[in-house]
Design a protein around this motif. Sequence first.
Motif, PDB file in Angstrom:
ATOM      1  N   LEU A  95    -121.683  44.322 -46.493  1.00 35.37           N
ATOM      2  CA  LEU A  95    -122.726  44.983 -47.308  1.00 35.37           C
ATOM      3  C   LEU A  95    -123.346  46.204 -46.622  1.00 35.37           C
ATOM      4  O   LEU A  95    -124.013  47.005 -47.257  1.00 35.37           O
ATOM      5  CB  LEU A  95    -123.845  43.988 -47.621  1.00 35.37           C
ATOM      6  CG  LEU A  95    -123.500  42.915 -48.643  1.00 35.37           C
ATOM      7  CD1 LEU A  95    -124.622  41.889 -48.747  1.00 35.37           C
ATOM      8  CD2 LEU A  95    -123.230  43.527 -50.011  1.00 35.37           C
ATOM      9  N   ALA A 148    -119.483  51.222 -35.492  1.00 41.43           N
ATOM     10  CA  ALA A 148    -118.656  51.984 -34.551  1.00 41.43           C
ATOM     11  C   ALA A 148    -118.398  51.149 -33.285  1.00 41.43           C
ATOM     12  O   ALA A 148    -117.278  51.119 -32.765  1.00 41.43           O
ATOM     13  CB  ALA A 148    -119.345  53.295 -34.207  1.00 41.43           C
ATOM     14  N   ASP A 203    -115.701  57.271 -33.423  1.00 39.54           N
ATOM     15  CA  ASP A 203    -115.295  56.203 -32.488  1.00 39.54           C
ATOM     16  C   ASP A 203    -113.798  56.262 -32.247  1.00 39.54           C
ATOM     17  O   ASP A 203    -113.053  56.894 -32.996  1.00 39.54           O
ATOM     18  CB  ASP A 203    -115.721  54.825 -33.029  1.00 39.54           C
ATOM     19  CG  ASP A 203    -114.994  54.440 -34.300  1.00 39.54           C
ATOM     20  OD1 ASP A 203    -113.761  54.448 -34.299  1.00 39.54           O
ATOM     21  OD2 ASP A 203    -115.683  54.126 -35.314  1.00 39.54           O
ATOM     22  N   PHE A 241    -117.444  58.791 -39.280  1.00 37.96           N
ATOM     23  CA  PHE A 241    -118.301  58.724 -40.469  1.00 37.96           C
ATOM     24  C   PHE A 241    -119.268  59.898 -40.376  1.00 37.96           C
ATOM     25  O   PHE A 241    -119.833  60.147 -39.309  1.00 37.96           O
ATOM     26  CB  PHE A 241    -119.089  57.405 -40.508  1.00 37.96           C
ATOM     27  CG  PHE A 241    -118.238  56.226 -40.912  1.00 37.96           C
ATOM     28  CD1 PHE A 241    -117.393  55.600 -40.003  1.00 37.96           C
ATOM     29  CD2 PHE A 241    -118.282  55.759 -42.218  1.00 37.96           C
ATOM     30  CE1 PHE A 241    -116.601  54.530 -40.387  1.00 37.96           C
ATOM     31  CE2 PHE A 241    -117.495  54.691 -42.611  1.00 37.96           C
ATOM     32  CZ  PHE A 241    -116.644  54.071 -41.691  1.00 37.96           C
ATOM     33  N   GLY A 286    -109.724  51.977 -36.508  1.00 34.30           N
ATOM     34  CA  GLY A 286    -109.412  52.866 -37.638  1.00 34.30           C
ATOM     35  C   GLY A 286    -109.280  52.103 -38.954  1.00 34.30           C
ATOM     36  O   GLY A 286    -109.363  50.874 -39.007  1.00 34.30           O
ATOM     37  N   ILE A 287    -109.080  52.858 -40.025  1.00 35.71           N
ATOM     38  CA  ILE A 287    -109.006  52.279 -41.383  1.00 35.71           C
ATOM     39  C   ILE A 287    -107.788  52.893 -42.079  1.00 35.71           C
ATOM     40  O   ILE A 287    -107.583  54.107 -42.012  1.00 35.71           O
ATOM     41  CB  ILE A 287    -110.287  52.636 -42.186  1.00 35.71           C
ATOM     42  CG1 ILE A 287    -111.524  52.161 -41.426  1.00 35.71           C
ATOM     43  CG2 ILE A 287    -110.252  52.037 -43.580  1.00 35.71           C
ATOM     44  CD1 ILE A 287    -112.789  52.902 -41.784  1.00 35.71           C
ATOM     45  N   SER A 313    -110.446  43.626 -39.750  1.00 36.58           N
ATOM     46  CA  SER A 313    -111.763  43.457 -39.125  1.00 36.58           C
ATOM     47  C   SER A 313    -112.461  42.164 -39.555  1.00 36.58           C
ATOM     48  O   SER A 313    -113.634  41.975 -39.263  1.00 36.58           O
ATOM     49  CB  SER A 313    -112.633  44.662 -39.472  1.00 36.58           C
ATOM     50  OG  SER A 313    -112.618  44.873 -40.850  1.00 36.58           O
ATOM     51  N   LEU A 341    -122.180  49.117 -45.322  1.00 41.85           N
ATOM     52  CA  LEU A 341    -121.863  50.475 -45.783  1.00 41.85           C
ATOM     53  C   LEU A 341    -122.374  50.723 -47.197  1.00 41.85           C
ATOM     54  O   LEU A 341    -122.804  51.825 -47.521  1.00 41.85           O
ATOM     55  CB  LEU A 341    -120.345  50.716 -45.718  1.00 41.85           C
ATOM     56  CG  LEU A 341    -119.777  50.955 -44.316  1.00 41.85           C
ATOM     57  CD1 LEU A 341    -118.272  51.194 -44.386  1.00 41.85           C
ATOM     58  CD2 LEU A 341    -120.454  52.143 -43.643  1.00 41.85           C
ATOM     59  N   LYS A 358    -118.737  47.796 -33.062  1.00 41.70           N
ATOM     60  CA  LYS A 358    -118.089  46.532 -33.433  1.00 41.70           C
ATOM     61  C   LYS A 358    -116.574  46.706 -33.583  1.00 41.70           C
ATOM     62  O   LYS A 358    -115.798  45.842 -33.211  1.00 41.70           O
ATOM     63  CB  LYS A 358    -118.697  46.076 -34.774  1.00 41.70           C
ATOM     64  CG  LYS A 358    -118.609  44.621 -35.057  1.00 41.70           C
ATOM     65  CD  LYS A 358    -119.598  44.198 -36.140  1.00 41.70           C
ATOM     66  CE  LYS A 358    -119.385  44.860 -37.467  1.00 41.70           C
ATOM     67  NZ  LYS A 358    -120.209  44.306 -38.536  1.00 41.70           N
ATOM     68  N   TYR A 359    -116.172  47.847 -34.150  1.00 35.92           N
ATOM     69  CA  TYR A 359    -114.745  48.028 -34.438  1.00 35.92           C
ATOM     70  C   TYR A 359    -114.034  48.910 -33.418  1.00 35.92           C
ATOM     71  O   TYR A 359    -112.996  49.490 -33.693  1.00 35.92           O
ATOM     72  CB  TYR A 359    -114.566  48.591 -35.861  1.00 35.92           C
ATOM     73  CG  TYR A 359    -115.154  47.661 -36.905  1.00 35.92           C
ATOM     74  CD1 TYR A 359    -114.643  46.366 -37.056  1.00 35.92           C
ATOM     75  CD2 TYR A 359    -116.229  48.035 -37.708  1.00 35.92           C
ATOM     76  CE1 TYR A 359    -115.191  45.485 -37.985  1.00 35.92           C
ATOM     77  CE2 TYR A 359    -116.782  47.161 -38.638  1.00 35.92           C
ATOM     78  CZ  TYR A 359    -116.264  45.896 -38.771  1.00 35.92           C
ATOM     79  OH  TYR A 359    -116.806  45.020 -39.676  1.00 35.92           O
ATOM     80  N   TYR A 401    -116.703  44.455 -49.452  1.00 36.22           N
ATOM     81  CA  TYR A 401    -115.328  44.762 -49.053  1.00 36.22           C
ATOM     82  C   TYR A 401    -115.226  44.811 -47.533  1.00 36.22           C
ATOM     83  O   TYR A 401    -116.003  45.467 -46.858  1.00 36.22           O
ATOM     84  CB  TYR A 401    -114.860  46.103 -49.648  1.00 36.22           C
ATOM     85  CG  TYR A 401    -113.384  46.295 -49.393  1.00 36.22           C
ATOM     86  CD1 TYR A 401    -112.447  45.716 -50.231  1.00 36.22           C
ATOM     87  CD2 TYR A 401    -112.939  46.988 -48.264  1.00 36.22           C
ATOM     88  CE1 TYR A 401    -111.081  45.836 -49.969  1.00 36.22           C
ATOM     89  CE2 TYR A 401    -111.585  47.117 -47.998  1.00 36.22           C
ATOM     90  CZ  TYR A 401    -110.670  46.537 -48.850  1.00 36.22           C
ATOM     91  OH  TYR A 401    -109.329  46.638 -48.578  1.00 36.22           O
ATOM     92  N   ARG A 402    -114.252  44.086 -46.994  1.00 38.90           N
ATOM     93  CA  ARG A 402    -114.001  44.117 -45.554  1.00 38.90           C
ATOM     94  C   ARG A 402    -112.498  44.326 -45.343  1.00 38.90           C
ATOM     95  O   ARG A 402    -111.685  43.693 -46.011  1.00 38.90           O
ATOM     96  CB  ARG A 402    -114.427  42.798 -44.895  1.00 38.90           C
ATOM     97  CG  ARG A 402    -115.863  42.388 -45.221  1.00 38.90           C
ATOM     98  CD  ARG A 402    -116.341  41.312 -44.274  1.00 38.90           C
ATOM     99  NE  ARG A 402    -116.584  41.843 -42.947  1.00 38.90           N
ATOM    100  CZ  ARG A 402    -116.581  41.122 -41.843  1.00 38.90           C
ATOM    101  NH1 ARG A 402    -116.344  39.827 -41.914  1.00 38.90           N
ATOM    102  NH2 ARG A 402    -116.795  41.671 -40.671  1.00 38.90           N
TER     103      ARG A 402
HETATM  104  P1  ADP Z   1    -119.218  44.722 -42.226  1.00 37.78           P
HETATM  105  O1  ADP Z   1    -120.430  43.868 -42.225  1.00 37.78           O
HETATM  106  O2  ADP Z   1    -117.964  43.979 -42.493  1.00 37.78           O
HETATM  107  O3  ADP Z   1    -119.121  45.586 -41.023  1.00 37.78           O
HETATM  108  P2  ADP Z   1    -119.599  47.164 -43.674  1.00 37.78           P
HETATM  109  O4  ADP Z   1    -119.969  47.383 -45.093  1.00 37.78           O
HETATM  110  O5  ADP Z   1    -120.487  47.724 -42.644  1.00 37.78           O
HETATM  111  O6  ADP Z   1    -119.381  45.638 -43.514  1.00 37.78           O
HETATM  112  O7  ADP Z   1    -118.159  47.759 -43.493  1.00 37.78           O
HETATM  113  C1  ADP Z   1    -117.159  47.446 -44.430  1.00 37.78           C
HETATM  114  C2  ADP Z   1    -115.804  47.428 -43.753  1.00 37.78           C
HETATM  115  O8  ADP Z   1    -115.435  48.748 -43.355  1.00 37.78           O
HETATM  116  C3  ADP Z   1    -115.776  46.634 -42.475  1.00 37.78           C
HETATM  117  O9  ADP Z   1    -115.540  45.283 -42.721  1.00 37.78           O
HETATM  118  C4  ADP Z   1    -114.626  47.276 -41.728  1.00 37.78           C
HETATM  119  O10 ADP Z   1    -113.416  46.708 -42.171  1.00 37.78           O
HETATM  120  C5  ADP Z   1    -114.667  48.708 -42.175  1.00 37.78           C
HETATM  121  N1  ADP Z   1    -115.337  49.581 -41.187  1.00 37.78           N
HETATM  122  C6  ADP Z   1    -116.616  50.026 -41.233  1.00 37.78           C
HETATM  123  N2  ADP Z   1    -116.856  50.831 -40.167  1.00 37.78           N
HETATM  124  C7  ADP Z   1    -115.727  50.889 -39.448  1.00 37.78           C
HETATM  125  C8  ADP Z   1    -115.333  51.571 -38.249  1.00 37.78           C
HETATM  126  N3  ADP Z   1    -116.187  52.345 -37.555  1.00 37.78           N
HETATM  127  N4  ADP Z   1    -114.063  51.407 -37.797  1.00 37.78           N
HETATM  128  C9  ADP Z   1    -113.187  50.643 -38.491  1.00 37.78           C
HETATM  129  N5  ADP Z   1    -113.484  49.992 -39.630  1.00 37.78           N
HETATM  130  C10 ADP Z   1    -114.742  50.095 -40.107  1.00 37.78           C
END
Ligand code: ADP
Length: 467
Positions: free
Chosen positions: A432, A374, A401, A460, A405-406, A424, A434, A376-377, A419-420
């Motif tokens: 890894l 939350a 947050d 989330f 967004g996604i 981001s 999530l 970081k993004y 998956y990223r």
């Molecule tokens: P990472 O180490 O890349 O953060 P995660 O498995 O934690 O890997 O998350 C996977 C992807 O989901 C992230 O790379 C990002 O693109 C997206 N993501 C996760 N949380 C958020 C969030 N709060 N806001 C936006 N994108 C998110």
Amino acid sequence: MSSEPTTRRPRSLALRLTLWYSGIFAISSALAFAVISALLVATVQDRLDEDLGEDVAEFAALYHSDGQARVEHEMRLDTKGDEAEKSFFRLWGRDGRLVLATDLSAFPELGPPPEGVFELAGSAEPVLETLHLPRRDHPVRAIYGAISRDLVLEIGESVEDTEEFVAALLRGFVAPLIAFVLLGLPAGWFLARRALRGVEDVTRTASAIAAGALDQRVAVQGEGDELVRLAQVFNAMLDRIQALVIGLREMADHLAHDLRSPLTRIRAAAEMAQRNGRTDAPELSLAATATEECDRLLEMINTNLEITETESGAADLRLGDVNLAELVRDACELFQTVAEDRQIKLTAALPVYCWLRADRQRLQRVIANLLDNALKYTPPGGQVTLTLVDEGDRVRLTFEDSGIGISSEEAPRIFERFYRCDRSRSERGNGLGLALCVASVRAHGGQISVESTPGCGSTFAVTLFRR
Ligand code: ADP
């Protein structure tokens, strides 16, 4: 969006089939109705013509046996009272002279018989025609037949009675027909739903599989029909895919296992070089980079193996009484500095206590991962809010947050390993976090879901059930 499977019913196909069934049924019924009406009208008209023909033959016989006076007497008798409204008789000479006629007041503007009628031979077939008199509501069926060498008899009969009889019969058909068509709708709906139930099972299983439950199978009931064969083929395909996926995972896990030891040795060597080398040697920074990269790789390998263990149930949960509110509060305190550095307002709405049986360490990592994401993004100036709600049989922890967004295309994939999202990739991470969160929460019997609007932020939600 959710990490859990969603099911949708193929409602539109069932509806379309129902409308098709009912439409075809209504059209065929209308056609059958039209054919029956036409046949009925033709039969009734034939019957009337036959009656008129028999009347002419009877009058001819009467004329021969009893003479003209008897014929006249019978004509008057047949058109007595109300009958004068429905029928009339006219007796014509061969020269076109009207010999006698019954009361014609109900048949105004009655014309002369058609040409050729006066030449009819005694044995010739009578001539029939339909008269449309301007001032009568119903047509009149008329017959012309020779009853002697000198006389031609004309009988006119209103078709009113026969038309009313046919109309009454058809009215009797219409009501049941409409009832059948209306009944056809629910019956069609029932049949379509029954026929599609097998397809729904396949869809439901496919949705569950799309959400990650690869061990799901379609229930096969009975044998032989198309849907059962579809289910069997579908299940066989799943067996094969599952075997392939398991094989791939095992290979990846073996690879990760085998890489761990050499990587650890390389890391130790690089660290030794750092410790023993000259402080100003240029190789020192190379050794430091090697150590860092080894750490990154080792963390990735270890997390990956941990996810596999958690998913397969091989890693036992160390269950104890945990105050989730306290865990969240601690995490917020820990991340407060990071939030301040990034100029993000971090707030939490928590009860004092929220007890449940859980693995403390695993939940700590779930909270840390989601909170870290939350922050970081979310760009500077943004806001992150944690909310914990105790609903009795379950607790719900949300991370909201105001970040990047996604997109709806990427959201279903973010819980997959590695998956990223495109937007981001510039941030640190290995994709890894999530996947580990989902594995840990599922191991607790809970679930994670996400709702997000690109450019506005994400929420989330972790739901844990009290056992
Ligand atoms: P990472 O180490 O890349 O953060 P995660 O498995 O934690 O890997 O998350 C996977 C992807 O989901 C992230 O790379 C990002 O693109 C997206 N993501 C996760 N949380 C958020 C969030 N709060 N806001 C936006 N994108 C998110």
